[in-house]
Design a protein around this motif. Structure first.
Motif, mmCIF file in Angstrom:
data_model
loop_
_atom_site.group_PDB
_atom_site.id
_atom_site.type_symbol
_atom_site.label_atom_id
_atom_site.label_comp_id
_atom_site.label_asym_id
_atom_site.label_seq_id
_atom_site.Cartn_x
_atom_site.Cartn_y
_atom_site.Cartn_z
ATOM 1 N N UNK A 101 44.054 44.508 45.525
ATOM 2 C CA UNK A 101 43.175 43.394 45.882
ATOM 3 C C UNK A 101 41.911 43.376 45.032
ATOM 4 N N UNK A 102 41.297 44.530 44.835
ATOM 5 C CA UNK A 102 40.071 44.589 44.037
ATOM 6 C C UNK A 102 40.369 44.317 42.558
ATOM 7 N N UNK A 103 41.519 44.769 42.078
ATOM 8 C CA UNK A 103 41.924 44.483 40.700
ATOM 9 C C UNK A 103 42.087 42.986 40.498
ATOM 10 N N UNK A 104 42.718 42.327 41.452
ATOM 11 C CA UNK A 104 42.893 40.872 41.374
ATOM 12 C C UNK A 104 41.532 40.181 41.380
ATOM 13 N N UNK A 105 40.645 40.618 42.246
ATOM 14 C CA UNK A 105 39.304 40.037 42.287
ATOM 15 C C UNK A 105 38.555 40.234 40.992
ATOM 16 N N UNK A 106 38.719 41.397 40.361
ATOM 17 C CA UNK A 106 38.002 41.704 39.123
ATOM 18 C C UNK A 106 38.382 40.767 37.981
ATOM 19 N N UNK A 107 39.638 40.285 37.976
ATOM 20 C CA UNK A 107 40.082 39.413 36.896
ATOM 21 C C UNK A 107 40.207 37.951 37.331
ATOM 22 N N UNK A 108 39.707 37.651 38.527
ATOM 23 C CA UNK A 108 39.657 36.261 38.978
ATOM 24 C C UNK A 108 40.937 35.714 39.559
#
Length: 137
Positions: free
Chosen positions: A123-130
């Protein structure tokens, strides 16, 4: 003054994992490959130098184990990655002396303990790249 993170790849993202912990790297790589087709782990490096010299670098995102280098501070590694346009998630281990706020101040999207569920890292990885954040378990 806040840090501006750009969206690198709205349709998907190329990911690198940097960690000396083969169990962590293998587990995360397998989990992402099985559960999130939009995050493509294109390289796994055991050291900071290996990452920088890999032909697949730069990537859209680096999941950086804070313990992957003893020569370079986590802040300097985050700044170097951000200078290439790469988003950064920093992974730590409970008891490591580095202050997580220093990594965030240097430009990391967030700092997570390596013991968190792999779904949260996703989830945080997805958030980091938009990419949209969706609960995957």
């Amino acid at each position: 003054m806040g840090i501006q993170l750009s969206v690198s790849a709205p349709e998907g993202a190329r990911v690198a994992i940097v960690s000396k912990d083969a169990l962590f790297t293998g587990g995360l790589r397998h989990w992402l490959g099985s559960n999130d087709p939009q995050l493509d782990v294109v390289l796994a490096a055991t050291s900071w130098g290996d990452l920088l010299h890999d032909p697949d670098f730069p990537t859209d995102l680096v999941i950086l184990d804070a313990a992957s280098s003893t020569r370079n501070s986590v802040e300097s590694r985050v700044r170097t990655l951000r200078a290439t346009g790469t988003a950064v998630l920093v992974m730590t281990t409970t008891g490591i002396g580095d202050d997580p706020q220093r990594a965030v101040s240097a430009g990391a999207f967030c700092v997570l303990d390596k013991s968190v569920p792999l779904g949260l890292i996703d989830e945080m990885a997805r958030g980091a790249v938009g990419l949209p954040i969706t609960h995957r378990g």
